[in-house]
Design a protein around this motif. Structure first.
Motif, mmCIF file in Angstrom:
data_model
loop_
_atom_site.group_PDB
_atom_site.id
_atom_site.type_symbol
_atom_site.label_atom_id
_atom_site.label_comp_id
_atom_site.label_asym_id
_atom_site.label_seq_id
_atom_site.Cartn_x
_atom_site.Cartn_y
_atom_site.Cartn_z
ATOM 1 N N LEU A 84 12.110 -12.458 33.411
ATOM 2 C CA LEU A 84 11.684 -13.802 33.034
ATOM 3 C C LEU A 84 11.312 -13.856 31.549
ATOM 4 O O LEU A 84 11.647 -14.812 30.842
ATOM 5 C CB LEU A 84 10.495 -14.236 33.890
ATOM 6 N N ALA A 85 10.641 -12.820 31.066
ATOM 7 C CA ALA A 85 10.264 -12.768 29.650
ATOM 8 C C ALA A 85 11.513 -12.770 28.769
ATOM 9 O O ALA A 85 11.533 -13.417 27.707
ATOM 10 C CB ALA A 85 9.419 -11.530 29.383
ATOM 11 N N ARG A 86 12.551 -12.075 29.184
ATOM 12 C CA ARG A 86 13.800 -12.057 28.411
ATOM 13 C C ARG A 86 14.390 -13.460 28.314
ATOM 14 O O ARG A 86 14.841 -13.902 27.238
ATOM 15 C CB ARG A 86 14.794 -11.104 29.062
ATOM 16 N N LEU A 87 14.412 -14.190 29.416
ATOM 17 C CA LEU A 87 14.968 -15.544 29.414
ATOM 18 C C LEU A 87 14.159 -16.464 28.503
ATOM 19 O O LEU A 87 14.726 -17.270 27.750
ATOM 20 C CB LEU A 87 15.001 -16.093 30.841
ATOM 21 N N ARG A 88 12.849 -16.353 28.558
ATOM 22 C CA ARG A 88 12.015 -17.217 27.728
ATOM 23 C C ARG A 88 12.145 -16.858 26.255
ATOM 24 O O ARG A 88 12.084 -17.732 25.386
ATOM 25 C CB ARG A 88 10.564 -17.128 28.200
ATOM 26 N N THR A 89 12.359 -15.588 25.960
ATOM 27 C CA THR A 89 12.602 -15.183 24.571
ATOM 28 C C THR A 89 13.893 -15.801 24.054
ATOM 29 O O THR A 89 13.967 -16.254 22.900
ATOM 30 C CB THR A 89 12.666 -13.649 24.480
ATOM 31 N N MET A 90 14.917 -15.829 24.911
ATOM 32 C CA MET A 90 16.179 -16.479 24.542
ATOM 33 C C MET A 90 15.951 -17.939 24.174
ATOM 34 O O MET A 90 16.471 -18.434 23.171
ATOM 35 C CB MET A 90 17.177 -16.408 25.703
ATOM 36 N N LEU A 91 15.196 -18.630 25.010
ATOM 37 C CA LEU A 91 14.929 -20.045 24.753
ATOM 38 C C LEU A 91 14.148 -20.238 23.458
ATOM 39 O O LEU A 91 14.459 -21.131 22.658
ATOM 40 C CB LEU A 91 14.144 -20.645 25.917
ATOM 41 N N GLN A 92 13.140 -19.425 23.263
ATOM 42 C CA GLN A 92 12.329 -19.555 22.051
ATOM 43 C C GLN A 92 13.165 -19.322 20.795
ATOM 44 O O GLN A 92 13.042 -20.046 19.804
ATOM 45 C CB GLN A 92 11.160 -18.566 22.114
ATOM 46 N N GLN A 93 14.046 -18.321 20.866
ATOM 47 C CA GLN A 93 14.900 -18.051 19.711
ATOM 48 C C GLN A 93 15.829 -19.224 19.434
ATOM 49 O O GLN A 93 16.032 -19.633 18.287
ATOM 50 C CB GLN A 93 15.713 -16.781 19.931
#
Length: 479
Positions: A293-302
């Motif tokens: 989940l953290a990986r997906l949210r990092t993608m969105l933030q980037q």
């Protein structure tokens, strides 16, 4: 399990496969019937184990996406097994007549299966079913990310099969690495391209042939001729099944420029129809772990930082955390709301890596050539989807792109067709299974020529002379 026990299990299967090279049809059928009995009697138990591993994953989702797929595969395999197993006669060329020829389909021996976590029952047992049908022994290594499912599967397989027939080994990533170094007669791996490369390298040391089912950036092409509401519903279903944690899920959409607002509206309506709420909805799976989940949210933030427009598709936005909020523990808190991303560029992580979550980038194109070029400049995808009503455009796309498989005017459905081989190409994998193609994947096709007592092979023997020249001249005219 330690590596010593792992080696011992392999040796038991290896010796059994060499001691009993010929596996009669009746034995193969009986093993498949045992597998069917396992699923019929313990399907709910396996579904409950999957639910425990995910936190939120409806047993009904596991029924349709794991168990039903296995039941149809079993039925199809049992129906056709006798025909697949018998020797296949082939025509003999004139210069070898009156000899006869055939192909014997023999078991390879021991097949290893490294299964992923996203469909932990289906993707462990589907290749095992086909390998058993071909007369092989099978060792399965499930993912360490689904420990409840792995433990339950190991228990049930041990109940229905002798360890020299089929077994499940449990352990961490180190044991998976050791598993891949065993000298299997064939190794099946389903997972990421990065790990697939390592598996192929490990197998190569033993000259073990592999089937690699990987993933990649599977595109959806929307043509201007499509029914936008219908397309959006089917894309939403394909994308959000298992919360996007599907190897053939649509990874991004290629949309005619100017249709962005219409697609967003149609997609939002589709999400609301399928999932009236996200938080606490048992039909909407949670992301497998806080790390994922953290990986997906990092993608969105980037993507947001680099100028992309992020639109949440949550029908009840007040019921779930902000998509960029901190990761929380618990299955419900890992139910990530669907998101559309407009303005994604090639430099963003979500356009470079397989997403494996409910994030759907939308890339606008001006001409079909631009969409096709976009696809062809990247690694070849595992799946491709096209939506539209213009058969000419559809055929143009099919001719000019290469992908593992295609579904037209829907998503995912080609994987459910037992007569279609399923597999990747290039970075999305190699080798294919399902149906007869899978059966052949796990067979050695041994060529057999039976010479006739009336054979004329001596006509080709030396010493060469006028008679040889006459024979060769006659054959050249007949070819």
């Amino acid at each position: 399990m330690n590596t010593v026990d792992l080696q011992a299990l392999f040796e038991a299967q290896h010796q059994a496969s060499r001691a009993h090279v010929d596996v009669p049809l009746v034995v193969r059928r009986e093993r498949l019937l045992r597998m069917r009995k396992l699923l019929d009697e313990h399907g709910p138990t396996l579904a409950a184990a999957v639910q425990a591993d995910f936190g939120v994953r409806s047993p009904r989702l596991t029924e349709v996406a794991d168990l039903f797929v296995l039941r149809t595969l079993l039925a199809h395999t049992l129906r056709h097994l006798a025909r697949w197993s018998r020797p296949q006669k082939v025509r003999t060329p004139i210069f070898l007549q009156p000899a006869s020829a055939m192909i014997h389909r023999q078991p390879l021996g021991v097949v290893g299966v490294v299964a992923p976590w996203n469909y932990p029952v289906q993707l462990a047992l589907a290749p095992a079913i086909t390998a058993l049908a071909a007369g092989n022994r099978v060792m399965i290594k499930p993912s360490e990310l689904t420990p409840h499912t792995s433990a339950q599967m190991a228990l049930l397989v041990a109940q229905f099969f002798a360890p020299e027939e089929m077994c499940v080994v449990q352990g961490d990533a180190a044991l998976s690495s050791a598993f891949c170094t065993l000298p299997f007669d064939h190794l099946v791996f389903t997972g990421s391209t990065a790990v697939g490369r390592k598996v192929a390298q490990a197998a190569a040391a033993n000259l073990t042939p592999t089937t690699l089912e990987l993933g990649g950036k599977s595109p959806c092409i929307i043509d201007a001729s499509c029914d936008m509401q219908d397309a959006a519903l089917k894309i939403a279903h394909g994308k959000l099944l298992n919360a996007g944690q599907t190897c053939i899920a649509p990874d991004y959409v290629l949309l005619p420029r100017g249709h962005e607002a219409a697609f967003a509206e149609a997609f939002r309506a589709a999400v609301a129809k399928l999932f009236p709420r996200i938080a606490g909805n048992p039909d909407y799976a949670s992301i497998i772990s806080p790390r994922h989940l953290a990986r997906l949210r990092t993608m969105l933030q980037q993507a947001q930082t680099q100028g992309a427009e992020v639109q949440s598709m949550d029908p009840a936005p007040d019921a779930v955390p902000d998509p960029t909020a901190a990761v929380q523990e618990g299955g419900t808190s890992r139910q990530m709301a669907p998101v559309l991303v407009f303005g994604a560029t090639s430099g963003m992580q979500l356009m470079q890596e397989e997403i494996f979550g409910p994030i759907l980038p939308v890339v606008s194109y001006d001409r079909l050539d631009d969409a096709i070029t976009h696809i062809n400049t990247g690694p070849r995808p595992l799946a491709l989807y096209w939506f539209g009503g213009n058969d000419g455009v559809r055929d143009d796309v099919l001719r000019r792109t290469v992908s593992g498989g295609v579904t037209v005017n829907d998503t995912l459905m080609h994987i459910a067709h037992d007569n279609l081989p399923f597999g990747g190409v290039g970075d999305s994998g190699w080798g294919a299974y399902h149906g007869e193609q899978g059966f052949l994947r796990f067979c050695h096709q041994k060529s057999v020529l039976v010479q006739s007592r009336w054979a004329m092979g001596a006509l080709f023997y030396p010493p060469y002379g006028a008679r040889f020249d006459q024979v060769m001249g006659l054959l050249r005219r007949r070819l």
